[in-house]
Design a protein around this motif. Structure first.
Motif, PDB file in Angstrom:
ATOM      1  N   ASP A   1       0.614  -0.954   0.246  1.00 39.35           N
ATOM      2  CA  ASP A   1      -0.017   0.114   0.424  1.00 39.35           C
ATOM      3  C   ASP A   1       1.251   1.285  -0.417  1.00 39.35           C
ATOM      4  O   ASP A   1       0.598   2.197  -0.801  1.00 39.35           O
TER       5      ASP A   1
ATOM      6  N   SER B   1      -3.856  -6.202  -4.985  1.00 37.13           N
ATOM      7  CA  SER B   1      -5.021  -6.687  -4.816  1.00 37.13           C
ATOM      8  C   SER B   1      -4.396  -8.525  -4.906  1.00 37.13           C
ATOM      9  O   SER B   1      -6.182  -8.688  -4.720  1.00 37.13           O
TER      10      SER B   1
ATOM     11  N   GLY C   1       2.491   2.375  -7.892  1.00 42.70           N
ATOM     12  CA  GLY C   1       1.959   1.324  -7.827  1.00 42.70           C
ATOM     13  C   GLY C   1       2.506   0.739  -9.054  1.00 42.70           C
ATOM     14  O   GLY C   1       2.175  -0.468  -9.189  1.00 42.70           O
ATOM     15  N   ASP C   2       2.123   1.637 -10.637  1.00 39.24           N
ATOM     16  CA  ASP C   2       2.577   0.540 -11.865  1.00 39.24           C
ATOM     17  C   ASP C   2       4.009   0.655 -11.326  1.00 39.24           C
ATOM     18  O   ASP C   2       4.155  -0.689 -13.254  1.00 39.24           O
TER      19      ASP C   2
ATOM     20  N   THR D   1       2.792  -5.223 -11.002  1.00 42.74           N
ATOM     21  CA  THR D   1       2.784  -4.410 -10.435  1.00 42.74           C
ATOM     22  C   THR D   1       2.727  -4.472  -8.482  1.00 42.74           C
ATOM     23  O   THR D   1       1.682  -5.285  -8.540  1.00 42.74           O
ATOM     24  N   TYR D   2       3.503  -3.202  -8.335  1.00 43.81           N
ATOM     25  CA  TYR D   2       3.328  -3.386  -7.141  1.00 43.81           C
ATOM     26  C   TYR D   2       1.581  -3.426  -6.952  1.00 43.81           C
ATOM     27  O   TYR D   2       0.895  -3.989  -5.935  1.00 43.81           O
ATOM     28  N   ARG D   3       0.927  -2.745  -8.045  1.00 48.05           N
ATOM     29  CA  ARG D   3      -0.993  -2.156  -7.352  1.00 48.05           C
ATOM     30  C   ARG D   3      -1.753  -3.586  -7.510  1.00 48.05           C
ATOM     31  O   ARG D   3      -1.952  -4.406  -6.792  1.00 48.05           O
ATOM     32  N   GLN D   4      -0.693  -4.520  -8.494  1.00 39.35           N
ATOM     33  CA  GLN D   4      -1.559  -6.144  -8.435  1.00 39.35           C
ATOM     34  C   GLN D   4      -1.325  -6.729  -7.926  1.00 39.35           C
ATOM     35  O   GLN D   4      -2.047  -7.319  -7.297  1.00 39.35           O
TER      36      GLN D   4
ATOM     37  N   VAL E   1       2.020   2.419  -3.900  1.00 42.34           N
ATOM     38  CA  VAL E   1       0.624   2.767  -4.223  1.00 42.34           C
ATOM     39  C   VAL E   1       0.827   3.821  -3.422  1.00 42.34           C
ATOM     40  O   VAL E   1      -0.235   4.861  -4.696  1.00 42.34           O
TER      41      VAL E   1
END
Ligand code: WTA
Length: 653
Positions: free
Chosen positions: A94, A126, A102-103, A120-123, A97
């Protein structure tokens, strides 16, 4: 004491005076680039640890609620960042992000069959949220233990972080252990849930993990549910109704928004079983804030991490190296990490170098056992690939013999990459001693100097300080944030094993020597010292002398009882491309004599095809001691990788 030499220090016989200063281009761009910078940090951390670590923790972790005291130290019990609330999964995901990163790529993964995935960090965040929600649905609550027995897939890291997110405690069990070992660990930890996969790809074959887990679960009464990832895709995976659930059935449909639980700093993050080399495995307990901070900062200092690095640690998440330097350190630092599922020699012996070239790896962190295997397999596998992306090399897990170091330096590093020989332990949570690549001139075989916060002490067996240039037991004089907080369910063993040699100081179990430049040399485990005619010698020095002979790939040296000398030196040696005969045996004896002296000359030399090693690649000297002295092999062999190596050695008796 009956042994007159028992209080003596350890004699040092190996002379290594090659020195490799960091390349100027490396230093120019390094995060720690001047000796003064290191000295300032080191002194501040030593003299005023509370001020130093307060600043570090505030700057480098996210706090839902601020901490009060930096440290409460009631030896051997430490509490760090008392009363604060944080979350390791938040710090690793988090936080990036939220900061607009996040990308960035977090994980580049390659499976053994060659399939790939990038997150990616965002993926990754999730996926972790979904897995955490699934764990909750399966009844996992804060404080519950989740056993993880999985191949090196992204889901292994995802499961660890999902546990961290909800305050469950993970216990990763290396996916090569037997059903018996899994059951022992499940029972010791009272694990509530198990996460595994149908199978594992290993050298082109499928190992059916779920079947092993079923056998273990039959003897693991506390485990209520089992979550199963489909990895290898075979048809006949046994699933027990009401207990077993497929990952894709329960994880995929979950919401990808599950806020990280604010957890007290001292909340147990994980336990990790380590066998030591003797006795029943012990669950080393690490906690949230101190561990996460130590993993992150040591990663940044030692690996000189820059945004554009592609970092590859070849360890498995089943070991502490994977915990600290695949998951919690690099991800907290926002690094891009390569994760590889398979063996280094599949489909061919150049797989690692193919991966380095393909992904343009800049930082490579591996183990001496792997390096010695590469040397044995031959330079032709390395020569096929362009390794010019590499800028920094690391080593961990065992002492690296100077000749193996030189090969790593020349062949892999092209003489331009600093080597960080990192000394640490499961118990220490992260690296304790290591070169800082921008400033430390390295010496092959030395882990050089302590990191900020690390205060090594060397004493003889009576607990008296040992002078420079002599070896003795290595202790830690001050608590540090990443230190173990206990052994799961065994307070007495924790106190006895680590804190009773010198009260209030942590006993590492290793011997070490400090040279005149203030560099440390690890001399092996305390139990491995050989006492020849009253001279106490370290196994690693004799081994390194043997390995410096062209014919020798690996050597393991142990003591065996001898009427005259107390102990005699027995060496087990693997060779490449030569006939192991009497002539070579004599030549090796002479070689050692020339290198380090008559005293260290082996009495027995046995040639062998392989050496018995633990599953994490350490030579099992304890077993070799038994073989050398003609005793029945005793004790726990559950961590032994290759029982056939042992059987062969005994046949040769
Ligand atoms: C040994 C691995 C010499 C040492 C991170 C230590 C080393 C034990 C080195 C811990 C090194 C690890 N030089 N010896 N660079 N790194 N060791 O718990 O004996 O699997 O006590 O942790 O490995 O092993 P563990």
């Amino acid at each position: 004491m009956t042994d007159p030499a028992a209080n003596a220090s350890i004699d040092h016989v190996l002379i290594e005076d090659r020195l490799f200063p960091p390349p100027a281009e490396f230093t120019a761009d390094a995060i720690i680039r001047s000796e003064q910078q290191y000295q300032d940090m080191y002194q501040r951390a030593k003299d005023d640890p509370e001020a130093f670590w307060r600043e570090e923790a505030n700057e480098h972790l996210h706090w839902f609620e601020p901490f009060g005291d930096v440290l409460q130290w009631d030896a051997p019990h430490a509490k760090w960042f008392v009363g604060g609330k944080t979350n390791a999964s938040y710090n690793c995901l988090d936080a990036h992000v939220a900061a607009g990163r996040g990308d960035r790529t977090a994980i580049i993964w390659e499976g053994e069959p060659g399939d790939t995935r990038t997150l990616t960090y965002r993926q990754l965040l999730s996926e972790v949220c979904k897995a955490a929600a699934a764990l909750k649905e399966l009844g996992v609550q804060q404080g519950d233990v989740v056993s993880i027995y999985m191949p090196m897939t992204p889901e292994l890291a995802i499961t660890m972080l999902a546990c961290a997110r909800i305050g469950a405690i993970h216990s990763v069990i290396f996916a090569g252990f037997s059903a018996e070992s899994i059951a022992d660990r499940n029972n010791d930890a009272s694990a509530k849930l198990m996460v595994t996969s149908d199978g594992l790809h290993r050298r082109g074959k499928v190992l059916e993990l779920k079947k092993t887990v079923d056998e273990a679960l039959a003897k693991s009464p506390t485990v209520q549910k089992c979550l199963v990832l489909r990895r290898t895709g075979q048809d006949d995976v046994p699933m027990t109704e009401g207990r077993d659930v497929w990952w894709h059935d329960i994880v995929d449909g979950q919401s990808d928004d599950l806020p990280a639980e604010p957890l007290d700093s001292e909340t147990t993050l994980f336990i990790l079983y380590t066998s030591g080399s003797t006795g029943k495995p012990k669950g080393i307990r690490h906690t949230t804030a101190g561990y996460n901070l130590w993993a992150k900062r040591t990663f940044q200092w030692v690996f000189d991490h820059h945004e554009d690095d592609i970092y590859w640690c070849t360890a498995d998440c089943g070991w502490i190296t994977g915990h600290s330097y695949i998951v919690y350190g690099p991800l907290a630092a926002g690094a891009t990490c390569l994760m590889y599922e398979g063996a280094p020699n599949y489909p061919a012996e150049d797989r690692f170098w193919e991966l380095v070239e393909k992904y343009q790896v800049t930082i490579l962190y591996t183990a001496p056992t792997a390096i010695r295997a590469f040397i044995k397999w031959g330079d032709q596998h390395v020569d096929k690939h362009d390794l010019s992306s590499l800028r920094l090399l690391g080593s961990v897990g065992e002492g690296i013999n100077p000749e193996a170091w030189m090969w790593y330096h020349r062949k892999i590093g092209n003489e331009k990459c600093p080597i960080v020989d990192t000394w640490w332990q499961t118990e220490t949570g992260g690296i304790m001693m290591s070169p800082l690549p921008g400033i430390t001139a390295t010496k092959p075989g030395s882990c050089t100097r302590p990191l900020p916060g690390v205060v090594p002490v060397i004493v003889d067996e009576a607990g008296n300080d040992v002078d420079a240039e002599h070896g003795g037991m290595l202790l830690m004089g001050q608590p540090w944030p990443g230190m173990l907080r206990g052994i799961w369910g065994d307070e007495d063993r924790f106190v006895d094993q680590y804190w009773s040699a010198v009260p209030g100081k942590y006993l590492t179990g290793d011997n070490a020597r400090k040279d005149g430049d203030g560099y440390y040399w690890i001399m092996g485990r305390i139990d491995d010292v050989i006492n020849v005619s009253g001279h106490r010698l370290s196994t690693i020095e004799v081994e390194s002398a043997l390995v410096s002979h062209d014919a020798v790939c690996e050597a393991a040296v142990v003591g065996r009882p001898d009427d005259l000398k107390g102990q005699a030196i027995a060496a087990f040696v693997t060779v490449a491309d030569v006939e192991p005969n009497e002539e070579l045996r004599n030549e090796l004896r002479q070689h050692v004599r020339k290198q380090i002296g008559a005293l260290a000359q082996p009495d027995d030399i046995r040639f062998t095809a392989t050496l018995p090693k633990t599953r994490s690649g350490k030579i099992m000297r304890r077993l070799l001691r038994d073989v050398a002295s003609g005793r029945e092999v005793v004790g726990d062999t559950s961590t032994l990788e290759d029982l056939s190596a042992l059987a062969k050695l005994r046949e040769e008796d």
